[in-house]
Motif scaffolding. Structure first.
Motif, short mmCIF file in Angstrom:
data_model
loop_
_atom_site.label_atom_id
_atom_site.label_comp_id
_atom_site.label_asym_id
_atom_site.label_seq_id
_atom_site.Cartn_x
_atom_site.Cartn_y
_atom_site.Cartn_z
N LYS A 1 3.06 7.20 6.87
CA LYS A 1 3.88 6.20 7.55
C LYS A 1 3.21 5.68 8.82
N HIS A 2 2.38 6.52 9.47
CA HIS A 2 1.71 6.09 10.70
C HIS A 2 0.65 5.05 10.40
N ALA A 3 -0.10 5.24 9.30
CA ALA A 3 -1.11 4.25 8.91
C ALA A 3 -0.44 2.93 8.54
N LEU A 4 0.69 3.01 7.82
CA LEU A 4 1.42 1.79 7.47
C LEU A 4 1.94 1.09 8.72
N GLY A 5 2.49 1.87 9.66
CA GLY A 5 3.00 1.27 10.89
C GLY A 5 1.90 0.60 11.70
N LEU A 6 0.73 1.25 11.78
CA LEU A 6 -0.39 0.66 12.51
C LEU A 6 -0.84 -0.65 11.86
N LEU A 7 -0.89 -0.67 10.53
CA LEU A 7 -1.29 -1.89 9.84
C LEU A 7 -0.25 -3.00 10.02
N LEU A 8 1.03 -2.64 10.02
CA LEU A 8 2.07 -3.64 10.24
C LEU A 8 1.97 -4.21 11.66
N LEU A 9 1.69 -3.34 12.63
CA LEU A 9 1.52 -3.81 14.00
C LEU A 9 0.34 -4.77 14.09
N LEU B 1 0.81 -1.22 0.00
CA LEU B 1 0.00 0.00 0.00
C LEU B 1 0.85 1.26 0.00
N ALA B 2 2.13 1.16 0.33
CA ALA B 2 2.97 2.34 0.49
C ALA B 2 3.06 3.13 -0.81
N PRO B 3 2.94 4.45 -0.75
CA PRO B 3 2.99 5.26 -1.98
C PRO B 3 4.39 5.38 -2.57
N ASP B 4 5.44 5.13 -1.77
CA ASP B 4 6.80 5.20 -2.29
C ASP B 4 7.73 4.45 -1.34
N GLU B 5 8.99 4.34 -1.76
CA GLU B 5 9.94 3.57 -0.98
C GLU B 5 10.23 4.23 0.37
N ALA B 6 10.27 5.57 0.40
CA ALA B 6 10.53 6.26 1.66
C ALA B 6 9.44 5.97 2.68
N SER B 7 8.18 5.97 2.24
CA SER B 7 7.07 5.66 3.14
C SER B 7 7.14 4.21 3.61
N ARG B 8 7.58 3.32 2.71
CA ARG B 8 7.69 1.91 3.06
C ARG B 8 8.70 1.72 4.19
N LYS B 9 9.84 2.39 4.09
CA LYS B 9 10.86 2.27 5.12
C LYS B 9 10.42 2.92 6.43
N ALA B 10 9.82 4.11 6.32
CA ALA B 10 9.38 4.81 7.53
C ALA B 10 8.26 4.05 8.23
N GLY B 11 7.35 3.48 7.45
CA GLY B 11 6.28 2.69 8.04
C GLY B 11 6.80 1.45 8.72
#
Length: 448
Positions: free
Chosen positions: A81-89, A16-26
């Motif tokens: 990145k916060h939404a990605l992190g929450l989903l990963l958690l 779902l990440a819009p780019d690589e930077a968001s993927r890493k930050a998430g």
């Protein structure tokens, strides 16, 4: 098992990440350290507070039925990145038993539900049928003039020969495309821009250019005689020229498996197009959902490969019955329970041929092949093939523009010389693999 309890994989979240930077930050926010007051509902929502640099934590909520995201952070990326992190958690650990959403999350979720329930007609203003008819007639006249001009340009080029196109450069085609934009035929403009890139595509470009000339001429003649065509073909011609197709076609409610998702950028770099391929598990019908992103921003819609979502797909007229818009999704998407059934290479070609009768300009048709064995080209650099595991026929592999060969080696490693199931696009240049499954596994691998 509750909807919130059926969790996605980390790979599906990161897709779902819009780019690589968001993927890493998430990914750095995928642990429990920065999170508090996390939870999820039985209706398919997850939420939590994420500690940031400010005094107040960021409020993050995700509606899994979309998916859709809301966060109090200032980021303009969706998901942030916060939404990605929450989903990963949530994917790694779950968020406990279903609970009631806090007020701040419930307010946003209720707003989404109210918007979805609002009749579409209520949002639309009164329609002046006579004015709309006159506008359509004026646009048809402008398109007709543009088509006539384009036909004359093609005739002049063929009479003079195309050998000089490499020296002529891109500018004449960009000027011709601008003329099509002035004629309100954006579909023709896009095809003309693609013609300008052909002389630089390598050996064999004259034959390819002649092929594209023929298809463009066929579309021009189709528009000039559109009133005498059968309605399905007429709808396809109008869509190919660039007229908006009304989303008022057949509606199919099904459980849709996300087979593939990938982005492509227009030749001028101004528009990102996201193609999402779906397959109805009950109907077996393929569907193509498109979403677009302006310069500097990715498309908003993202559906991870391998998830199944219950929704109504409304198919647009024309486009060989592929183009669809997704309606409301009332349940969270869940991982697929099994590998989709595949067909042999011969059946794949037959399906593409049948689709060409409805849309002669169709580049490819979505097909699940299986079981097949990937066969690398000579020395690993030649033409690859996908061969039927139980037979003697095979399809050549065609790489899509802008895609590297790494996906082919990824497919070979997944296969290990054995049979796999592969989803991709089957067309006149070969088969472009997009997703693969190992035997006995329902977890897809998106090919680079």
């Amino acid at each position: 098992m509750t909807e919130q309890g059926v969790r996605w994989t980390a790979e599906q979240v990161l897709a779902l990440a819009p780019d690589e930077a968001s993927r890493k930050a998430g990914g750095r926010l995928g642990g429990g350290g920065p999170w508090s007051q996390t939870g999820g509902s039985a209706s398919g929502a997850v939420w939590g507070l994420c500690k940031g640099s400010g005094s107040k934590p960021y409020r993050t909520v995700v509606d899994l039925t979309g998916p859709a995201y809301n966060c109090s952070c200032p980021s303009r990326k969706f998901p942030c990145k916060h939404a990605l992190g929450l989903l990963l958690l949530w994917a790694a650990e779950g968020l406990g038993d279903p609970a009631e959403a806090p007020d701040w999350a419930e307010q946003w979720l209720a707003g989404r539900a109210a918007k979805a329930a609002r009749p579409a007609a209520a949002a639309a203003g009164p329609v002046d049928a006579e004015a709309a008819r006159k506008r359509a007639e004026r646009r048809a006249e402008r398109i007709g003039a543009g088509v006539t001009e384009l036909e004359q340009r093609l005739v002049d080029l063929l009479r003079g020969g195309i050998a000089g196109q490499q020296q002529a450069g891109y500018a004449p085609w960009e000027e011709a495309a601008a003329r099509m934009v002035d004629a309100q035929a954006p579909g023709l403009a896009a095809q003309v821009r693609e013609l300008g890139a052909i002389p630089g595509c390598g050996p064999g470009w004259p034959a390819r250019m002649l092929e594209e000339f023929a298809l463009l001429h066929l579309l021009d003649r189709g528009w000039l005689g559109v009133s005498g065509l059968p309605e399905p073909l007429a709808a396809t011609v109008r869509s190919r020229v660039g007229l908006p197709s009304p989303a008022e076609g057949e509606a199919v409610r099904d459980h849709w498996l996300v087979l593939a998702q990938y982005d492509s950028v227009s030749p001028d770099g101004r528009l990102t197009t996201r193609r999402i391929w779906l397959r109805g598990l009950e109907s077996g019908r393929p569907a193509l959902v498109l979403d677009f992103g302006p310069p500097g921003r990715p498309p908003a819609l993202a559906l991870p490969v391998g998830l199944v979502l219950e929704a109504e797909a409304r198919f647009r007229p024309g486009s060989a019955g592929l183009r669809a818009d997704l309606g409301d999704r009332t349940a969270a998407a869940v991982p697929a329970a099994r590998t989709p059934p595949g067909v042999g290479t011969g059946e794949a070609l037959e399906a593409y041929g049948a689709a060409l009768r409805e849309d002669p300009w169709l580049d490819s048709w979505p097909v699940v092949l299986g079981p097949v064995i990937p066969i690398p080209g000579e020395g690993g650099e030649g033409a690859w093939q996908l061969a039927d595991a139980q037979g003697t026929s095979a399809l050549p592999v065609a790489l899509a523009a802008g895609r590297s060969r790494s996906g082919l080696w990824q497919l070979a490693a997944l296969s290990g010389g054995g049979p796999v199931t592969v989803f991709g696009e089957c067309g006149h240049r070969g088969f472009t693999p997009l997703t693969a499954w190992q035997p006995g596994s329902a977890e897809p691998v998106a090919l680079a």
